[in-house]
Design a protein around this motif. Structure first.
Motif: not given
Ligand code: BMP
Length: 215
Positions: A163-180, A189-198
Motif C-alpha cells: 500500500l501507498i498512503l499519500a499525505p499532503g492533500v489540500g493544505a499542503q497543495g496536493g490533490t487527491a485525484s492526482e495522488a491516486i 488528509v488532516g486540515r482540509s477535513i477537520y477545519e471544514a465547517a462540516d
C-alpha cells in the motif's frame, strides 16, 4: 487496511472534545483515523482508545529510533489498540525491521519521502532506497508525498502491490485525484477535513473526487 473510501483522516486536533466529535462524525466516511503525538499529549490514552474503537486506528508516533527503543515504543502502540503503525524509514533497515517485528498483527507503514518542502532536502534523495527497505522488512506499505505525484509513481514501481498512503492533500497543495492517479492507494488528509465547517461532507467530497477521477 480495507480501502472503501481511499481516504484517511489525520486527526491532528488538540481539543479533546473537538477531536471526539470530528472522529465520530467522520468515522463512517474514512478508512482509518490517524492519530499522532499532539492528540495523545492533549487527550491522553483513554481518548486514544476511545477513538481507536471507532474503526481502523492508524497510530502515527513515527518512531525514529534505534531498534531497541523502536521495539519498546511499538509494543506500547500495539497495546493501545493500533491496527496500523507509521514509522520512519530514514533510520535504517534494522530499526524498520524492529518495528515490523514488534507490531505483531498491526500493519506497519514506512515513511519514505516527506511531503513538505523540507522533505525534498534529505528524505527525497533516499526515498527509493527506503522503499526497498520497507519491502525487504515486510512492511504493509509506505507513506509517500501527494505533493509530488511523480515521486509516488516512481515509488509504486518499487513497492509493487504494497500500500501507498499519500499525505499532503489540500493544505499542503496536493490533490487527491492526482495522488491516486500516480499510484497511491489512499490519501491522508488532516486540515482540509477537520477545519471544514462540516468535516463529514469534506471527507465525503474527497472520496467523491477520487471516485469521479475513475480510480
Ligand atoms: P494536513 O492534511 O493537515 O496537511 O495533514 C497531513 C498529515 O499527514 C499530518 O498528520 C502529517 O503529520 C502527516 N504527514 C505529512 O503531512 N507528510 C508526510 O510526509 C508524512 C506524514 O505522516
Amino acid at each position: 487496511m480495507r480501502l472503501r473510501h481511499r481516504t484517511i483522516l489525520a486527526l491532528d486536533v488538540t481539543d479533546p472534545n473537538r477531536a471526539r466529535s470530528v472522529a465520530r462524525a467522520v468515522a463512517g466516511d474514512v478508512d482509518a483515523i490517524k492519530i499522532g503525538w499532539a492528540l495523545l499529549l492533549s487527550g491522553g490514552r483513554d481518548l486514544i482508545k476511545e477513538v481507536a474503537s471507532l474503526g481502523y486506528f492508524l497510530c502515527d508516533f513515527r518512531t525514529s529510533e534505534i531498534p531497541n527503543t523502536t521495539r519498546l515504543i511499538v509494543e506500547q502502540v500495539a497495546a493501545l489498540g493500533a491496527s496500523g503503525i507509521i514509522t520512519q524509514g530514514f533510520v535504517g533497515e534494522d530499526s524498520v525491521r524492529a518495528a515490523v517485528e514488534a507490531a505483531g498483527d498491526a500493519e506497519v507503514f514506512v515513511i519514505t519521502e516527506m511531503s513538505h518542502p523540507g522533505g525534498a532536502q534529505f528524505t527525497a534523495p533516499h526515498s527509493e532506497e527506503i522503499a526497498r527497505i520497507a519491502v525487504r522488512a515486510g512492511a504493509a506499505g509506505i507513506v509517500a508525498p501527494a505533493t509530488r505525484p511523480a515521486r509516488v509513481r516512481a515509488l509504486r514501481a518499487i513497492v509493487g502491490s504494497r500500500l501507498i498512503l499519500a499525505p499532503g492533500v489540500g493544505a499542503q497543495g496536493g490533490t487527491a485525484s492526482e495522488a491516486i492517479a500516480a499510484g497511491a492507494d489512499a490519501v491522508i488528509v488532516g486540515r482540509s477535513i477537520y477545519e471544514a465547517a462540516d468535516p463529514r461532507e469534506a471527507a465525503r467530497g474527497i472520496a467523491a473526487e477520487i471516485r469521479a477521477a475513475g480510480h
